[in-house]
Design an enzyme around this catalytic site. Structure first.
Site, mmCIF file in Angstrom:
data_model
loop_
_atom_site.group_PDB
_atom_site.id
_atom_site.type_symbol
_atom_site.label_atom_id
_atom_site.label_comp_id
_atom_site.label_asym_id
_atom_site.label_seq_id
_atom_site.Cartn_x
_atom_site.Cartn_y
_atom_site.Cartn_z
ATOM 1 N N GLY A 49 19.539 -9.633 43.657
ATOM 2 C CA GLY A 49 19.884 -10.341 42.427
ATOM 3 C C GLY A 49 20.238 -11.808 42.616
ATOM 4 O O GLY A 49 20.499 -12.520 41.654
ATOM 5 N N HIS A 50 20.229 -12.290 43.861
ATOM 6 C CA HIS A 50 20.662 -13.676 44.134
ATOM 7 C C HIS A 50 19.717 -14.340 45.123
ATOM 8 O O HIS A 50 20.057 -14.469 46.297
ATOM 9 C CB HIS A 50 22.081 -13.682 44.688
ATOM 10 C CG HIS A 50 22.754 -15.013 44.627
ATOM 11 N ND1 HIS A 50 22.714 -15.928 45.646
ATOM 12 C CD2 HIS A 50 23.496 -15.589 43.660
ATOM 13 C CE1 HIS A 50 23.425 -16.994 45.326
ATOM 14 N NE2 HIS A 50 23.915 -16.810 44.126
ATOM 15 N N TYR A 51 18.699 -14.829 44.820
ATOM 16 C CA TYR A 51 17.893 -14.724 43.614
ATOM 17 C C TYR A 51 16.617 -13.989 43.980
ATOM 18 O O TYR A 51 16.098 -14.237 45.071
ATOM 19 C CB TYR A 51 17.542 -16.114 43.085
ATOM 20 C CG TYR A 51 18.782 -16.960 42.796
ATOM 21 C CD1 TYR A 51 19.501 -16.779 41.631
ATOM 22 C CD2 TYR A 51 19.206 -17.906 43.710
ATOM 23 C CE1 TYR A 51 20.629 -17.569 41.363
ATOM 24 C CE2 TYR A 51 20.336 -18.677 43.436
ATOM 25 C CZ TYR A 51 21.047 -18.508 42.279
ATOM 26 O OH TYR A 51 22.157 -19.264 42.030
#
Length: 155
Positions: A49-51
């Protein structure tokens, strides 16, 4: 040279996957300094999720890795391991600066030095680099507290 492998690290700090952010200690000197490594893998959970399109290690996790390295130095200096009733807390983070992204395949080299120790508060100068390039630096203040005292304070 005094080194620690992952099993020795796990005897000194309570963190476990996915929050254990120190893989090896390359050298340490009681009451002075420590040098440790974190291997940055594409399999780290936070990269989903990052990224997703450009994985970058979150700065807060770089600071956490430095804090875990500082905690190791503290316990090595005191010559003790934490028990189930002790935890190390942040007391302050000053001058945090992020100089380059840390990405999968990098090896984060963390260097921490004790600046001061008084009344249960430890102050450290900490930096993390990749291939000799500064990635992150900060002054960290930490303290060790009993979990029973902490739960009583929260009530």
């Amino acid at each position: 040279m005094k080194t620690l492998d992952i099993n020795e690290i796990k005897q000194l700090i309570p963190h476990r996957y996915p929050m254990l952010l120190v893989d090896r200690v390359l050298d340490w000197e009681s009451g002075k300094t420590i040098v440790a490594l974190k291997n940055i893998s594409a399999n780290e959970e936070y990269f989903s999720g990052h990224y997703p399109h450009w994985p970058v290690m979150p700065g807060v996790l770089m600071i956490e890795a430095l804090a875990q390295t500082a905690a190791l130095l503290s316990f090595l200096t005191m010559g003790q391991s934490p028990d189930e009733n002790s935890v190390v807390y942040f007391a302050g983070i000053d001058g945090a600066r992020f100089k380059r992204p840390v990405v999968p395949g990098d090896q984060l080299r963390m260097e921490v030095e004790i600046v001061r120790r008084a009344r249960g508060i430890w102050k450290f100068k900490a930096s993390a680099s990749v291939d000799g390039q500064l990635a992150c630096e900060a002054e960290l203040m930490c303290t060790m507290r009993s979990t029973t005292a902490a739960s009583q304070t929260a009530e």
